[in-house]
Design an enzyme around this catalytic site. Structure first.
Site, PDB file in Angstrom:
ATOM      1  N   LYS A  22      15.932  40.792   7.906  1.00 57.85           N
ATOM      2  CA  LYS A  22      17.142  40.294   8.582  1.00 57.85           C
ATOM      3  C   LYS A  22      17.376  38.830   8.212  1.00 57.85           C
ATOM      4  CE  LYS A  22      16.835  38.594  12.780  1.00 57.85           C
ATOM      5  NZ  LYS A  22      17.234  37.201  13.030  1.00 57.85           N
ATOM      6  N   ASN A  23      16.329  38.003   8.344  1.00 55.68           N
ATOM      7  CA  ASN A  23      16.499  36.571   8.087  1.00 55.68           C
ATOM      8  C   ASN A  23      16.661  36.274   6.608  1.00 55.68           C
ATOM      9  OD1 ASN A  23      16.428  36.215  10.786  1.00 55.68           O
ATOM     10  ND2 ASN A  23      14.280  35.577  10.864  1.00 55.68           N
ATOM     11  N   ARG A  92      23.452  32.236  15.719  1.00 60.01           N
ATOM     12  CA  ARG A  92      23.171  30.880  15.243  1.00 60.01           C
ATOM     13  C   ARG A  92      23.193  30.796  13.721  1.00 60.01           C
ATOM     14  NH1 ARG A  92      20.431  26.333  16.564  1.00 60.01           N
ATOM     15  NH2 ARG A  92      19.130  25.688  14.828  1.00 60.01           N
ATOM     16  N   CYS A 116      21.171  29.358  23.278  1.00 62.25           N
ATOM     17  CA  CYS A 116      20.219  30.398  22.874  1.00 62.25           C
ATOM     18  C   CYS A 116      19.369  30.731  24.085  1.00 62.25           C
ATOM     19  CB  CYS A 116      19.357  29.850  21.737  1.00 62.25           C
ATOM     20  SG  CYS A 116      18.220  31.069  21.118  1.00 62.25           S
ATOM     21  N   ARG A 121      18.276  24.355  20.498  1.00 63.91           N
ATOM     22  CA  ARG A 121      18.116  24.618  19.057  1.00 63.91           C
ATOM     23  C   ARG A 121      19.162  23.789  18.315  1.00 63.91           C
ATOM     24  NH1 ARG A 121      17.590  30.829  17.821  1.00 63.91           N
ATOM     25  NH2 ARG A 121      16.750  30.029  15.862  1.00 63.91           N
ATOM     26  N   PRO A 122      18.866  22.473  18.141  1.00 61.39           N
ATOM     27  CA  PRO A 122      19.863  21.583  17.544  1.00 61.39           C
ATOM     28  C   PRO A 122      20.113  21.887  16.063  1.00 61.39           C
ATOM     29  CG  PRO A 122      17.733  20.480  17.723  1.00 61.39           C
ATOM     30  CD  PRO A 122      17.571  21.833  18.374  1.00 61.39           C
ATOM     31  N   VAL A 123      21.189  21.321  15.517  1.00 62.13           N
ATOM     32  CA  VAL A 123      21.478  21.423  14.079  1.00 62.13           C
ATOM     33  C   VAL A 123      21.561  20.029  13.447  1.00 62.13           C
ATOM     34  CG1 VAL A 123      22.628  23.678  14.211  1.00 62.13           C
ATOM     35  CG2 VAL A 123      23.967  21.572  14.575  1.00 62.13           C
ATOM     36  N   ASP A 124      20.918  19.054  14.100  1.00 59.43           N
ATOM     37  CA  ASP A 124      21.005  17.658  13.611  1.00 59.43           C
ATOM     38  C   ASP A 124      20.493  17.526  12.185  1.00 59.43           C
ATOM     39  OD1 ASP A 124      17.867  16.311  14.582  1.00 59.43           O
ATOM     40  OD2 ASP A 124      18.521  18.378  14.876  1.00 59.43           O
ATOM     41  N   LEU A 125      19.468  18.294  11.809  1.00 53.69           N
ATOM     42  CA  LEU A 125      18.919  18.163  10.455  1.00 53.69           C
ATOM     43  C   LEU A 125      19.878  18.727   9.405  1.00 53.69           C
ATOM     44  CD1 LEU A 125      15.222  19.158  11.257  1.00 53.69           C
ATOM     45  CD2 LEU A 125      16.133  16.845  10.883  1.00 53.69           C
ATOM     46  N   ASP A 308       8.099  34.248  15.601  1.00 51.44           N
ATOM     47  CA  ASP A 308       8.827  35.503  15.832  1.00 51.44           C
ATOM     48  C   ASP A 308       7.902  36.684  16.114  1.00 51.44           C
ATOM     49  OD1 ASP A 308      11.383  34.731  13.320  1.00 51.44           O
ATOM     50  OD2 ASP A 308      11.067  34.010  15.358  1.00 51.44           O
ATOM     51  N   ARG A 400      19.943  43.710  17.251  1.00 49.85           N
ATOM     52  CA  ARG A 400      20.310  42.603  16.367  1.00 49.85           C
ATOM     53  C   ARG A 400      19.380  42.520  15.162  1.00 49.85           C
ATOM     54  NH1 ARG A 400      21.312  36.818  18.820  1.00 49.85           N
ATOM     55  NH2 ARG A 400      21.415  36.548  16.549  1.00 49.85           N
TER      56      ARG A 400
HETATM   57  C1  EPZ Z   1      14.817  30.616  11.698  1.00 52.79           C
HETATM   58  O1  EPZ Z   1      15.624  29.976  12.688  1.00 52.79           O
HETATM   59  C2  EPZ Z   1      14.816  32.104  12.065  1.00 52.79           C
HETATM   60  N1  EPZ Z   1      16.185  32.588  12.063  1.00 52.79           N
HETATM   61  C3  EPZ Z   1      14.209  32.293  13.456  1.00 52.79           C
HETATM   62  O2  EPZ Z   1      14.085  33.691  13.697  1.00 52.79           O
HETATM   63  C4  EPZ Z   1      12.809  31.701  13.488  1.00 52.79           C
HETATM   64  O3  EPZ Z   1      12.330  31.741  14.816  1.00 52.79           O
HETATM   65  C5  EPZ Z   1      12.837  30.231  13.024  1.00 52.79           C
HETATM   66  O4  EPZ Z   1      13.454  30.121  11.732  1.00 52.79           O
HETATM   67  C6  EPZ Z   1      11.452  29.634  12.921  1.00 52.79           C
HETATM   68  O5  EPZ Z   1      10.655  30.364  12.054  1.00 52.79           O
HETATM   69  C7  EPZ Z   1      16.757  32.903  10.880  1.00 52.79           C
HETATM   70  O6  EPZ Z   1      16.203  32.781   9.809  1.00 52.79           O
HETATM   71  C8  EPZ Z   1      18.167  33.401  10.933  1.00 52.79           C
HETATM   72  P1  EPZ Z   1      14.350  26.246  12.348  1.00 52.79           P
HETATM   73  P2  EPZ Z   1      16.140  28.477  12.478  1.00 52.79           P
HETATM   74  O7  EPZ Z   1      15.554  25.467  11.958  1.00 52.79           O
HETATM   75  O8  EPZ Z   1      16.505  28.266  11.080  1.00 52.79           O
HETATM   76  C9  EPZ Z   1      13.972  22.424  15.141  1.00 52.79           C
HETATM   77  C10 EPZ Z   1      14.354  35.758  14.825  1.00 52.79           C
HETATM   78  O9  EPZ Z   1      13.766  36.145  15.842  1.00 52.79           O
HETATM   79  N2  EPZ Z   1      15.236  21.982  14.511  1.00 52.79           N
HETATM   80  O10 EPZ Z   1      13.261  26.404  11.367  1.00 52.79           O
HETATM   81  O11 EPZ Z   1      17.147  28.245  13.516  1.00 52.79           O
HETATM   82  C11 EPZ Z   1      14.203  23.610  16.094  1.00 52.79           C
HETATM   83  O12 EPZ Z   1      14.610  23.210  17.349  1.00 52.79           O
HETATM   84  C12 EPZ Z   1      14.852  34.299  14.750  1.00 52.79           C
HETATM   85  O13 EPZ Z   1      14.549  36.440  13.824  1.00 52.79           O
HETATM   86  C13 EPZ Z   1      15.709  20.725  14.786  1.00 52.79           C
HETATM   87  O14 EPZ Z   1      15.113  19.981  15.564  1.00 52.79           O
HETATM   88  O15 EPZ Z   1      14.801  27.678  12.862  1.00 52.79           O
HETATM   89  C14 EPZ Z   1      12.847  24.286  16.108  1.00 52.79           C
HETATM   90  O16 EPZ Z   1      12.012  23.685  17.039  1.00 52.79           O
HETATM   91  C15 EPZ Z   1      14.776  33.592  16.056  1.00 52.79           C
HETATM   92  N3  EPZ Z   1      16.885  20.343  14.199  1.00 52.79           N
HETATM   93  C16 EPZ Z   1      12.332  24.010  14.699  1.00 52.79           C
HETATM   94  O17 EPZ Z   1      13.103  22.944  14.159  1.00 52.79           O
HETATM   95  C17 EPZ Z   1      17.573  21.158  13.326  1.00 52.79           C
HETATM   96  O18 EPZ Z   1      18.624  20.766  12.808  1.00 52.79           O
HETATM   97  C18 EPZ Z   1      12.418  25.211  13.779  1.00 52.79           C
HETATM   98  O19 EPZ Z   1      13.763  25.624  13.699  1.00 52.79           O
HETATM   99  C19 EPZ Z   1      17.061  22.425  13.052  1.00 52.79           C
HETATM  100  C20 EPZ Z   1      15.883  22.827  13.641  1.00 52.79           C
END
Ligand code: EPZ
Length: 424
Positions: A22-23, A92, A116, A121-125, A308, A400
């Site tokens: 899926k991811n 997301r 969520c 779950r910010p998108v600042d990065l 996950d 999903r």
């Molecule tokens: C991906 O989410 C996966 N989703 C998630 O799977 C998975 O839990 C996650 O990676 C971690 O492995 C998809 O691939 C679609 P991250 P993503 O950005 O990209 C922080 C499932 O069950 N962060 O790696 O959203 C954030 O808060 C889903 O299939 C920032 O601080 O995860 C978290 O603590 C749920 N700022 C950490 O980084 C940002 O801009 C990891 O998040 C982005 C992230």
């Protein structure tokens, strides 16, 4: 709204095929917006998140057709740059269109992802990365407005260090950098196999990328890319879920179409808990004929133990004689499943981002409520191991991310039914 009725107690036996990730698909699909043409994404899982992404891409002018597990995408008319809240709020990963739109058209208007079930779950990065690539970024009325500063509308390469090796930010920046002028370096990039696979797909589309699979990725921008076909990697999280289901039911199963390399941390913990595993290049067999040993896990970025799989592991440890620690270092409050699991008789004590699971008591079936994708999977697993009947409500969460779960479990001998209900 559908629910599952599960009669627990069956030992899972037999073979099933694992679907595409899926991811993985959710990263590959937006990449097709980077170049006009037709694409064939093979081994695409047929599940709700893929349908949601298809609808979003439809809003952008692309045509998506999923035929079984073959996804055909035509982006020749995909010239729109607004990703509406109505679509983005559902998922997301929709935010992944920001990078490709900005890189291809020099502008994009993308709704901020909604809330969520857990965490901020910010998108600042993601936004930091786009700014480093020479984009002007503002947030207005819940939308990210992004525009390339340079007069020719092109992004400019740069060095982007990620404070957290975010999967999503790595993927978004990687896609954006492929059409930027000059060299981009991403440090502390995500190592997740879905990002490496995305990078390989972009290379097949003509992108110049090195360092995939390492935490330093370098991208030399090109003027344009071209369509390519791709086969989605197997879903390591779906595979882990079924391995734990077998371990929880005294089962003996074989998973086909898996990449054991992507599951090393999970396999290690399953062996530590007492399972017998037989690993081949694209199959994994698991046999379990006793109660598991208490086994602690702490989630980490890949190749560590995946967050996950945290909920499913908690479910499993309810069967161990003794206490186990389940710590989530990626999402600090991803524990909505804990009170629901307690309804089946488990003893789970959550403090901050750690749960102490004290197992050994027989589980008894109950009505439980899903709150998010992996939490609902943990409830299904607990229902398979519990005595009597378990009702899992709101399984739209499960749909999903799991393709035809009840069919696969039935094939392995589980007693599970999907029922439509009027219940909210
Ligand atoms: C991906 O989410 C996966 N989703 C998630 O799977 C998975 O839990 C996650 O990676 C971690 O492995 C998809 O691939 C679609 P991250 P993503 O950005 O990209 C922080 C499932 O069950 N962060 O790696 O959203 C954030 O808060 C889903 O299939 C920032 O601080 O995860 C978290 O603590 C749920 N700022 C950490 O980084 C940002 O801009 C990891 O998040 C982005 C992230």
């Amino acid at each position: 709204m559908d629910k599952f009725i599960i009669e627990g107690g069956a030992n899972l036996k037999g073979r099933i095929k694992i679907a595409g990730a899926k991811n993985g698909s959710l990263a590959l699909m937006p990449a097709t917006l980077l170049a006009s043409g037709t694409y064939h994404l093979k081994n695409t899982p047929n599940l709700r998140d893929v349908w949601t992404m298809s609808r979003l891409m439809g809003e952008l002018g692309a045509f998506c057709e999923l035929n079984g597990n073959d996804l055909f995408i035509d982006t020749t008319k995909a010239d729109k740059t607004i990703a509406p809240y109505e679509q983005v709020k559902k998922m997301r990963a929709s935010f992944y269109v920001l990078g490709p739109l900005l890189a291809r058209w020099g502008e994009a208007k993308v709704s901020l992802p909604g809330g969520c079930a857990w965490g901020p779950r910010p998108v600042d990065l993601h936004l930091k990365g786009m700014k480093k690539l020479g984009a002007e970024i503002s947030v207005e009325n819940g939308y990210v407005i992004a525009k390339a500063k340079s007069p020719n509308g092109k992004l400019k390469g740069g060095h982007i260090h990620l404070d957290v090796s975010s999967v999503g930010a790595s993927g978004n920046i990687l896609m954006a950098a492929t059409l930027a002028e000059g060299i981009t370096t991403i440090t502390n990039a995500a190592l997740e196999p879905e990002i490496t696979a995305l990078g390989r797909f972009l290379q097949d589309m003509g992108a110049k990328i090195s360092g995939l699979g390492t935490s330093t990725i370098e991208i030399e921008g090109v003027d344009e890319l071209h369509p390519a076909d791709v086969t989605t990697i197997p879903d390591r999280i779906e595979a882990a879920t079924y391995l734990i289901a077998a371990a929880m039911t005294g089962g003996h199963i074989e998973l086909q179409n898996v990449n054991p390399y992507h599951l090393a941390a999970v396999i290690d913990k399953l062996e530590e808990s007492g399972c017998e595993l037989d690993i081949n290049s694209d199959t994994i067999s698991l046999k379990m004929d006793k109660s598991p040993k208490p086994t602690n896990v702490t989630t980490a970025i890949y190749p560590g133990f995946p967050t996950d799989v945290q909920a499913q592991w908690m479910s499993y440890m309810m069967l161990a004689n003794g206490s186990s620690h389940v710590v989530d270092n990626i999402y600090y409050d991803r524990f909505k499943h804990a009170p629901e699991l307690s309804r089946l008789g488990a003893d789970v004590d959550v403090v901050d981002n750690a749960a102490i699971v004290t197992g050994g008591k027989a589980l008894s079936g109950a009505t439980v409520m899903s709150s998010d994708l992996r939490a609902s999977a943990s409830l299904v697993l607990a229902g398979l191991a519990a005595k009597g009947e378990t009702e899992v409500l709101r399984i739209y969460h499960l749909d999903r991310g799991y393709e035809a779960m009840e069919e696969k479990l039935t094939k392995l001998g589980a007693n599970i039914q999907r029922l439509k209900t009027e219940l909210i």
